[in-house]
Design an enzyme around this catalytic site. Sequence first.
Site, mmCIF file in Angstrom:
data_model
loop_
_atom_site.group_PDB
_atom_site.id
_atom_site.type_symbol
_atom_site.label_atom_id
_atom_site.label_comp_id
_atom_site.label_asym_id
_atom_site.label_seq_id
_atom_site.Cartn_x
_atom_site.Cartn_y
_atom_site.Cartn_z
ATOM 1 N N ASP A 10 0.692 -1.129 0.182
ATOM 2 C CA ASP A 10 0.016 -0.081 -0.059
ATOM 3 C C ASP A 10 0.842 1.350 -0.105
ATOM 4 O O ASP A 10 0.454 2.433 0.418
ATOM 5 C CB ASP A 10 -0.776 0.068 1.263
ATOM 6 C CG ASP A 10 -1.626 -1.292 1.299
ATOM 7 O OD1 ASP A 10 -2.299 -1.717 0.480
ATOM 8 O OD2 ASP A 10 -1.605 -1.826 2.339
ATOM 9 N N SER A 22 2.467 6.901 0.599
ATOM 10 C CA SER A 22 1.544 6.068 1.509
ATOM 11 C C SER A 22 0.238 6.131 0.889
ATOM 12 O O SER A 22 -0.522 7.091 0.833
ATOM 13 C CB SER A 22 1.445 6.521 2.738
ATOM 14 O OG SER A 22 0.587 5.640 3.719
ATOM 15 N N ARG A 23 -0.511 5.047 0.298
ATOM 16 C CA ARG A 23 -1.783 5.135 -0.059
ATOM 17 C C ARG A 23 -2.916 5.001 0.591
ATOM 18 O O ARG A 23 -4.108 5.025 0.111
ATOM 19 C CB ARG A 23 -1.931 3.811 -1.275
ATOM 20 C CG ARG A 23 -0.698 4.160 -2.393
ATOM 21 C CD ARG A 23 -0.726 3.195 -3.408
ATOM 22 N NE ARG A 23 0.310 3.077 -4.266
ATOM 23 C CZ ARG A 23 1.430 2.066 -4.408
ATOM 24 N NH1 ARG A 23 1.337 1.283 -3.350
ATOM 25 N NH2 ARG A 23 2.469 2.321 -5.041
ATOM 26 N N VAL A 24 -2.426 4.455 2.005
ATOM 27 C CA VAL A 24 -3.671 4.297 2.713
ATOM 28 C C VAL A 24 -3.544 5.170 4.134
ATOM 29 O O VAL A 24 -4.425 5.651 4.687
ATOM 30 C CB VAL A 24 -3.710 2.799 3.078
ATOM 31 C CG1 VAL A 24 -4.818 2.486 4.312
ATOM 32 C CG2 VAL A 24 -3.820 1.833 1.971
#
Length: 517
Positions: free
Chosen positions: A346, A371-373
């Site tokens: 993620d 950071s995708r989350v």
Amino acid sequence: MNSESTSLLNSFNRAFADLRQARESFAPELIAHEVGRIAAVSTGIARVSGLPAVGSDELVKFPGDVYGIAFNVDETEVGVVLLGDYAHLHAGDEVQRTGRVMDVGVGSQLLGRVINPLGRPLDDRGPVATRRRLPIERPSAAIMDRSPVNVPLQTGLKVVDAMIPIGRGQRELILGDRQTGKTTIAIDTILNQRGKDVVCVYCAIGQRASGVAKVVAALRENHAMEYTVVVVTEGNDAPGLAYIAPYAATSIAEHFMEEGRDVLIVYDDLTQHARSYRELSLLLRRPPGREAFPGDIFYIHSRLLERSTHLRAELGGGSLTALPIIETEAQNMSAYIPTNLISITDGQIYLSPSLFELGVLPAVDVGKSVSRVGGKAQHAAYRAVAGDLKLGYAQFEELESFARFGARLDEPTLKTIEHGKRIRACLKQPELSPVSVAAQIAVLLGLTAKLFDTIPLDKIVLAERALTDAAADLPSYLCARFETADSLSDDDRQTVIEVARKALEPFQVPSSTGPKP
């Protein structure tokens, strides 16, 4: 005959009667054991014949208490991955089926212990007595059993918590060239979980014994072994042990997650895991693909990392956060294994060798990290400052390359460069020194308010230390709001900025003379 003799005689008679009854009721049962023979042994694998009913991934037993996993199940023979020292095995030795898959002991008894993937102790604290065992290969949680990532996992590193936040249940890749500080980021994150009710699992895959000993010593010195399990395979261990190590460590972590606890697991590193799997696959004559890796190399990592998640409240609400580490060669992020793991995880934290050489530690390249989350789980206090910080740092990095040519720059550009230099200086952090949330917010707000801009660069470290000490005296209600409030109010921001201004005042130079570059 007296009464005592009579009583003793009666006791003997009853005992013999029970023995006679048990003997008469006993019916011997014949149990068939399937026994094969070793056809050949080579590096880390064995070819076995005479086990026609063996199942894929079944555990088989060799002489000398050595186990193996049935990997290739062919018509005439079975390719077995050996899990242990196989120097004493020879062609013709007996092999027995166990009828079960590979499993590992789990439970709180493992906390503070150093074990190998088979659950055998590697420290000097005696045997490990666990009450439950789990298979090392387990299906990941179903989509409907998962919950959104909404709680941050604080690393204690300013650059990560502010710009590349990680949430509990996320999978954040750490990648970079050799000796750029990848393990240090993971260890700092483990140290920062002290007192936060987070169980940590550190899995060393094919590492040097000296490196593992250094990590364990650091964890012990900082009292982190109380909530940590260390699973170790060294470089001279059988490749089969390196292959099963991350799966065994994940099952240990999942046990705590299913009890409703938050868990952090570090895989150090999956480069060695991929190489051990490639070695086993080539020895077993599986067809090679790109870079000689087998075609299912993506699958072995995806089925490992998919087990990290945040469970629904009905299932206990536990979480498993994964920090896999991967090694790049010559900063090549587009190589086979790095691109596989970037697409599985993620987000990634990329460590730059050029920043490392400049002494910028941790050497996180903010431009290539994402950071995708975790941004959804980030504390509101961080979100209030992260945007300005990222923008200022990005502008500085873009202008820095022009400044190297000695070009004549206008006043706003010079201010942007000087501000960026102070951002970089404040984001530096020594290893094994995690910073609290309150101290981080104070430093970051001081940066966004440009309170550091009038401080000479050679005094930034002392100024930041003074501000960190001052942040320890912030009101407890304000520190609590940093972690619970939906947004950072103007009053909260002003209170922190005033504390920062007072702490930094002794280090500032008059604005007319300007800061020393």
